[in-house]
Design a protein around this motif. Structure first.
Motif, short mmCIF file in Angstrom:
data_model
loop_
_atom_site.label_atom_id
_atom_site.label_comp_id
_atom_site.label_asym_id
_atom_site.label_seq_id
_atom_site.Cartn_x
_atom_site.Cartn_y
_atom_site.Cartn_z
N TYR A 39 -2.67 -5.44 0.60
CA TYR A 39 -3.09 -4.36 -0.14
C TYR A 39 -3.52 -4.78 -1.58
O TYR A 39 -4.65 -4.43 -1.94
CB TYR A 39 -2.07 -3.00 0.01
CG TYR A 39 -2.83 -1.99 -0.92
CD1 TYR A 39 -3.86 -1.04 -0.20
CD2 TYR A 39 -2.62 -1.50 -2.41
CE1 TYR A 39 -4.33 0.01 -1.13
CE2 TYR A 39 -2.96 -0.82 -2.84
CZ TYR A 39 -3.99 0.35 -2.38
OH TYR A 39 -4.75 1.15 -3.21
N ALA A 48 -6.51 3.10 -1.68
CA ALA A 48 -5.88 4.18 -0.89
C ALA A 48 -5.22 5.14 -2.00
O ALA A 48 -4.77 4.74 -2.96
CB ALA A 48 -4.87 3.71 0.06
N CYS A 88 -2.17 6.29 -2.03
CA CYS A 88 -0.83 6.25 -2.47
C CYS A 88 -0.71 4.90 -3.25
O CYS A 88 0.42 4.48 -3.79
CB CYS A 88 0.04 6.40 -1.44
SG CYS A 88 0.30 4.93 -0.75
N GLY A 123 -0.69 1.96 -2.34
CA GLY A 123 0.30 0.88 -1.95
C GLY A 123 1.58 1.32 -1.62
O GLY A 123 2.39 0.33 -1.30
N GLY A 157 2.62 5.63 1.56
CA GLY A 157 2.93 7.19 1.81
C GLY A 157 1.64 7.67 2.62
O GLY A 157 1.68 9.05 2.87
N CYS A 158 0.51 7.14 2.46
CA CYS A 158 -0.71 7.91 2.58
C CYS A 158 -1.47 7.48 4.04
O CYS A 158 -2.19 8.17 4.60
CB CYS A 158 -1.53 7.72 1.58
SG CYS A 158 -2.50 6.15 1.45
N GLY A 159 -1.25 6.41 4.66
CA GLY A 159 -1.78 6.08 5.85
C GLY A 159 -3.24 5.40 5.63
O GLY A 159 -3.80 5.65 6.62
N LYS A 160 -3.72 5.45 4.63
CA LYS A 160 -5.10 5.27 4.43
C LYS A 160 -5.55 3.83 4.02
O LYS A 160 -7.03 3.48 4.11
CB LYS A 160 -5.75 5.91 3.06
CG LYS A 160 -5.50 7.60 3.46
CD LYS A 160 -6.59 8.13 4.35
CE LYS A 160 -6.55 9.69 4.36
NZ LYS A 160 -5.20 10.33 4.77
N CYS A 161 -4.73 2.78 4.00
CA CYS A 161 -5.09 1.50 3.96
C CYS A 161 -5.29 0.58 5.20
O CYS A 161 -4.67 -0.46 5.33
CB CYS A 161 -3.99 0.72 2.91
SG CYS A 161 -2.54 0.79 3.72
N LEU A 210 -1.36 -1.15 8.45
CA LEU A 210 -1.45 -0.75 7.07
C LEU A 210 -1.44 -1.99 5.93
O LEU A 210 -0.30 -2.59 6.11
CB LEU A 210 -0.51 0.22 6.94
CG LEU A 210 -0.55 1.69 7.50
CD1 LEU A 210 0.60 2.52 7.22
CD2 LEU A 210 -1.97 2.15 7.22
N CYS A 230 -0.72 -2.27 3.19
CA CYS A 230 0.18 -2.29 2.10
C CYS A 230 1.69 -2.81 2.89
O CYS A 230 2.64 -3.17 2.10
CB CYS A 230 0.47 -1.07 1.38
SG CYS A 230 0.98 0.35 2.56
#
Ligand code: FES
Length: 556
Positions: free
Chosen positions: A25, A36, A38, A40, A43-47, A77, A79
């Motif tokens: 990440y 993303a 959060c 790295g 916590g967000c699940g977006k990477c 993910l 990160c």
């Protein structure tokens, strides 16, 4: 040495070489290929990326984000993985670049720049800083006098090239703040400085690289048109929150990360751009950073006060800048009062199930039309593309609509409704079924905390200044967050009382406007130094009875 091969969604491939192991990440974020919410932290699940090779084991966190089929296909993910050997990665979407607001409100003023040039009797040019001659240049160089007005935000950096003789802005450039790989908000950046060897200097190096990149970018944009070179920049003024200014100066910000939250300094900071920070500017160039009020009411807010002129206005004016931190200033009954509150990351789209930054694909507005089973959810998406999630303004708009339609109880509880569903025992309101965008009960609790923090901060300032809500003449909303925000969302979600809806004005990037004023007027610079020393700053965390005000303020 390992190779990182990146396959972009447009079919192109880029290969990079890395000298040492690095988190995937962090590597991609450093290239601006991923951003993303959060930052790295996992916590967000977006990477999301697809690791084509080598085959990589998945982590527990990833099973909550991907289906078994997706995991088997290589989705991970970023990160959660490090790069230590050759790797091939597919990026699912094009580069995400947040929309950056570069202009802000600016009142009238009388220009009188700190830097000036005068012709000497022998035909050479004297460079003046105030009344002092600080350099002599061969020949007549009076037509070559430029400066930069800069806003260093936690998320974005904006720089405007200004002709110091005419005051004209010739070009403006911006980029994401490269420090985001160390954390998305000021607290995580302070933590990074506290817990890493050379953490402050690493972050200083990053922001200086950003500034060099922007200066080069600005000349690539207009240097040839105006026949200007780097050496024609004599002054840079900077508005920025206090953590950003500490890091820019390479001064440890740790003291702001622990009680009693004191900055190492809060006055104006002056440095030499070329020799202290190796910026590509004139050897005579000075950098002036606007003074702060406290640890969390920084030079960006001082700049906002100056740009909007609220310190000279007899009316009662509320100035707010909402981000992870809410910073507020009240000009009421002839004096200035300020406070800051931890609004949390929700309003920047972080820690929200379907939260995203305010960039292309983000839902920026939500309207609920009709009622009951016939209710329609209408959304406005930045860039008018397929929605990817809710940014802060979309989130507030959704909450405001849920309050308006009675789907949300004043306690913040989602009530029974055909669009409210329970998944794994947890309630969520469906915004876009096809694209799986929804708002959970937990998300609403995050908004409540932010709303409670901001509203209670405003109430406390009003009480200290002896001003009622009904006596407020103007509410000025500054910063990146307000750009996509409707006044009705601010009042509907309860951050600001409903009776003030008609006096809310969005003023944009006033941090840069204030920096511009200080670039072009010595008097404005003196004025900002004086006003920051006179502001009544209220430290909410030290205030007796504040908890009770906060608890009441979280009700819708
Ligand atoms: S950056 Fe990986 S989960 Fe947020």
């Amino acid at each position: 040495m390992a190779k990182v091969t990146i396959k972009h969604d447009n079919g192109t491939t880029t290969t990079y070489e890395i000298a040492q192991e690095i988190n995937l990440y962090q590597f991609l974020a450093g290239l601006n290929l991923i951003d993303a919410p959060c930052g790295g932290a996992g916590g967000c699940g977006k990477c999301k990326v697809k690791i084509m090779q080598p085959r990589t084991a998945w982590q527990e966190e990833e099973t909550a984000v991907f289906t078994g089929q997706e995991l088997a296909a290589g989705w991970r993910l970023a990160c959660q993985h490090s790069v230590s050997e050759d790797i091939t990665v597919v990026l699912p979407t094009e580069e995400v670049v947040s929309e950056i607001i570069s202009q802000g409100y600016l009142r009238d003023f009388a220009p009188k720049p700190y830097f000036a040039k005068r012709l000497a009797q022998n035909g050479d040019t004297m460079v003046m800083a105030g009344q002092e001659i600080i350099g002599i240049e061969k020949g007549d160089t009076r037509d070559r006098l430029y400066g930069l007005a800069v806003d260093i935000g936690t998320t974005t950096v904006v720089a405007g090239l200004i002709d110091l003789s005419s005051g004209q802005e010739l070009a403006s450039v911006s980029c994401l703040n490269g420090q985001k790989t160390f954390g998305q908000d000021v607290i995580t950046r302070i933590n990074y400085a506290m817990t890493n060897t050379n953490g402050t200097l690493i972050q200083q190096k990053t922001i200086l690289q950003d500034l060099r990149k922007l200066i080069k970018g600005i000349f690539a944009q207009c240097g040839r048109d105006y026949a200007i070179t780097f050496k024609d920049i004599y002054e840079i003024t900077v508005g920025g929150n206090n953590t950003m200014i500490h890091l820019l100066a390479g001064i440890d910000p740790s003291s702001m990360g622990m009680s009693p939250y004191l900055p190492a300094f809060k006055g104006a900071l002056v440095a030499k751009g070329a020799s202290d920070w190796q910026l590509p500017v004139s050897d005579l160039c000075r950098v002036y950073c606007l003074p702060a009020v406290s640890a969390f009411v920084g030079g960006d807010i001082s700049a906002g006060i100056l740009a909007c002129g609220i310190h000279q206005d007899a009316r009662n004016i509320l100035f707010i800048d909402i981000g992870t931190n809410g910073e507020m200033v009240l000009s009421g009954n002839g004096r200035l009062t300020a406070c800051s509150c931890a609004a949390g990351p929700a309003l920047e789209g972080m820690n929200i199930s379907c939260g995203v930054r305010a960039a292309r694909g983000a839902i920026e507005d939500v309207r609920l039309i009709g009622s009951g089973a016939d209710m329609l959810v209408e959304v406005a998406v930045i860039g008018e593309v397929r929605p990817t999630g809710l940014c802060g303004s979309g989130l507030l708009a959704a909450v405001a609509e849920l309050v308006r339609t009675g789907i949300l109880h004043k306690s913040g509880r989602l009530l029974e409704h055909p669009l409210v569903e329970k998944v794994a025992g947890k309630k969520r309101f469906i915004i876009d079924r096809e694209n799986e965008i929804y708002l959970t009960q937990q998300d609403i609790r995050q908004v409540q905390l932010a709303k409670g923090a901001i509203l209670s901060g405003i109430q406390t300032m009003l009480q200290a200044a002896g001003v009622d809500f009904a006596e407020i003449d103007r509410v000025l909303v500054a910063g990146q967050f307000g750009a996509h925000l409707k006044a009705a969302s601010l009042t509907g979600a309860g951050l600001i009382p409903r009776e003030l809806e008609n006096v809310i004005t969005y003023v944009g990037n006033t941090s840069k406007s204030g920096a511009y004023l200080c670039l072009l007027s010595t008097e404005e610079r003196e004025s900002v130094e004086q006003l920051t020393s006179q502001i009544n700053y209220i430290e909410l965390s030290h205030l007796a009875g504040f908890d009770a005000v906060f608890v009441k303020a979280i009700e819708f």
